[in-house]
Motif scaffolding. Sequence first.
Motif, PDB file in Angstrom:
ATOM      1  N   SER A 148       0.977  -1.318   0.056  1.00  0.00           N
ATOM      2  CA  SER A 148      -0.134  -0.238  -0.003  1.00  0.00           C
ATOM      3  C   SER A 148       0.820   1.238  -0.052  1.00  0.00           C
ATOM      4  N   PRO A 207       1.479  -0.980  -9.815  1.00  0.00           N
ATOM      5  CA  PRO A 207       1.320  -0.805  -8.291  1.00  0.00           C
ATOM      6  C   PRO A 207       0.389  -1.870  -7.860  1.00  0.00           C
ATOM      7  N   GLY A 208       0.573  -2.522  -6.603  1.00  0.00           N
ATOM      8  CA  GLY A 208      -0.322  -3.340  -6.058  1.00  0.00           C
ATOM      9  C   GLY A 208      -0.849  -3.345  -4.806  1.00  0.00           C
ATOM     10  N   GLY A 209      -1.298  -1.802  -4.620  1.00  0.00           N
ATOM     11  CA  GLY A 209      -2.083  -1.479  -3.270  1.00  0.00           C
ATOM     12  C   GLY A 209      -3.248  -1.913  -3.172  1.00  0.00           C
ATOM     13  N   GLY A 210      -3.633  -2.259  -1.777  1.00  0.00           N
ATOM     14  CA  GLY A 210      -4.942  -2.984  -1.299  1.00  0.00           C
ATOM     15  C   GLY A 210      -5.407  -4.176  -2.042  1.00  0.00           C
ATOM     16  N   LEU A 211      -4.454  -4.990  -2.272  1.00  0.00           N
ATOM     17  CA  LEU A 211      -4.933  -6.467  -2.597  1.00  0.00           C
ATOM     18  C   LEU A 211      -4.364  -7.399  -1.750  1.00  0.00           C
ATOM     19  N   LEU A 235      -1.258 -11.002 -10.395  1.00  0.00           N
ATOM     20  CA  LEU A 235      -1.164  -9.761 -11.055  1.00  0.00           C
ATOM     21  C   LEU A 235       0.589  -9.764 -11.537  1.00  0.00           C
TER      22      LEU A 235
END
Lengths: 424, 424
Positions: free
Chosen positions: A130, A153-157, A165
């Motif tokens: 995040s 970007p891989g925020g909030g996963l 992803l």
Amino acid sequence: MTREQLRALQWQKLSTGLDRLFASNAFYREKFARSGIAREDIKGWDDFQRLPFTTKKELAADQEANPIYGTNLTEPRDSYVRLHQTSGTTGRRLRWLDTPESWGWILKCWEQIYDAVGIDANDRFFFPFSFGPFIGFWAAFEGASRIGRFVLPGGGLTTNARLQLMLDNGITIVLATPTYALRMAEVAEEEGIDLAHSKVRGLILAGEPGANIPATRQRLEQAWGARLYDHSGMTEIGSIGIEYDELPGHLVLLEDQVIAEVLDPRTLQPVEDGELGELVLTTLGRWGSPLIRYRTADAVRPSWQFRPGGKPFVALDGGILGRIDDMIWVKGNNVYPSAIEGLVREFDEVAEFAIEARELSSGTRLVICIEPKPSVANGPALLASIARMIQDRFYFRPDVVLAEEPLPRFELKGRRFRRVHVDG
Amino acid sequence: MTREQLRALQWQKLSTGLDRLFASNAFYREKFARSGIAREDIKGWDDFQRLPFTTKKELAADQEANPIYGTNLTEPRDSYVRLHQTSGTTGRRLRWLDTPESWGWILKCWEQIYDAVGIDANDRFFFPFSFGPFIGFWAAFEGASRIGRFVLPGGGLTTNARLQLMLDNGITIVLATPTYALRMAEVAEEEGIDLAHSKVRGLILAGEPGANIPATRQRLEQAWGARLYDHSGMTEIGSIGIEYDELPGHLVLLEDQVIAEVLDPRTLQPVEDGELGELVLTTLGRWGSPLIRYRTADAVRPSWQFRPGGKPFVALDGGILGRIDDMIWVKGNNVYPSAIEGLVREFDEVAEFAIEARELSSGTRLVICIEPKPSVANGPALLASIARMIQDRFYFRPDVVLAEEPLPRFELKGRRFRRVHVDG
């Protein structure tokens, strides 16, 4: 570039920066005035040594006295466009503002970092976390974007969604903390994902120790089938340490962007090559909120003999070894508990151990308590071997004693070291 | 700029873009070939109407057939540096790639959006969400950064921590979803934080309906003591709708960056000013992954008579009114359930209501079922009043009937509308 040319470049940047601080930075103007130093007093490297140190405690006190950003601002308040905060694990949380110029400098440092680890046009970056008020990954993300790379970007996963992803998009470089890289490997195994054969070829890890701990490193490199690069940065200074592709096991400092000193924390004089000391940093680019001779409290062991990437930059053997407060001084020698631990671990006969630094008025005595494995027949011989090897390597002889009863078993994060103050 | 000048500008951008699509975009080259259209056939606005529509279903099928990004790519694959994904609430998730040029265009759209809502040098932005693979807030964040404003990301924090960060740093503009802006107001109240007297002066809300629903809007503006700006964007097109500061209650489309058509979904001909229709968009800048005549399935009511910011851009009355599939056609008139709902709510005597569209072979009949409040003496007079007012406003007369038993009570998100297919 030779070391002399580097020093000339540093001096040129420092001089311009000092002009700005003396002109308009309230924090440093007052600090220098208290030390009786005028701008014209600083004419060369000998004078540089006269500049007072800056400490985190001092910065925190300044922010408390002058809320909320403190007085270490060289430009007018509304010139600042970025704010980051320290995680506040040691003492008070610090706020750090940047101007567009300073932020651009940080991204420039990341260009050098990516160059050092051999990023090329085919690399595709993943940032699985995040994006909060911590500086490191924002700077890494925007730095990779600025050099024109694919950034994801891989925020909030969830970790599983992030892995998918990453694989779907042919990612080659992942930036994370060591802990999270381990977590991703764990989830991949649970999900039957063959991480070792993915396209990921590099892990750039920062934010906590781990990338410089051999066991952790080996586990990560095996699980990911990728080369690990230790990286170091600080909210207060920026991202200035990277493990060069060609120099495994060393953290290289970008000395064209910071002045690095490694000082004996007692005498405050430079340590010899290979000796333990405290890292002290001076910015050469983040002039909006600069630090001059900042005592990082990080314990490092410098080597100036390498030329990573053809550059005469200092390489820190084993990266950041820990907090300087944990360093032990024995009879004029200094040693870090992890170094003792590493040596004791070389003895297969040792089941468990504990290190105690007994601080007496006459100095510190190091006591190493050994619990041999049940199979060991000659305990005293083992103790003598350990003591001799420590003396060979660290130039002092500790007390090595047998444990009188079984020692506590420690988890990975347990501390086998303690400091004891002995009266009288 | 006059409308004619705008059309000339659009044409110039479109022509250049079409050259590129015909030259190197596999998706459109094949699509146009199937329609028998050559580049030289498109010489003016009349020819534009010949270009086939693009649908989300078609894009999803293309990505499925040509994993993982599909064929709507005008540049070589490795020219793309950004990936975003639709949230996948309607049908399959779409992946959307951008080149640096396309991403730059998106940030340029945000410059216009910030200009439209009256952002000035004193504004300080807060982005209280995790930065995942959804496009909107990344674009907003980098857009605000590009115009040199103070930007503060709040990923990975609790709502309480976000509120504190926002207040501590004198934030004036917050970007969020309506749901999260409500949540922040709720937590602020729990924590005794006086949000209405903070420095926040503007909320830019997007990602879901809410900012265009009067009751939600009023509640938010009161709780925050701030002006709310409805914003609309799509992963596939970009951020192209904003409520201008001077034109409350309307979503204005940046027609110098997209061609907007509002079409009758049955005849596919343009609707009149003020009539309901489907929004159809054509990019004028995102040429890396372009959309030509994209049927958004959004129901809107266009007005071309305003000149927000002195520009001849279309203003959508009430923003995005819902999905076009929910639109009701009665005797040549079209109406959206929310419009009927708004009218029924004007009658204080109504306790609850339900709307049913009965689709008969002879056409659609609208039946509005009313449950009056217990205090209402003359039920039939109320029904007649409602029917008359609907006829006055919408040019058709519905059946308005008394509920035979109490109607179900709906939560905020409940549906008071249903469509019934009647055989024979």
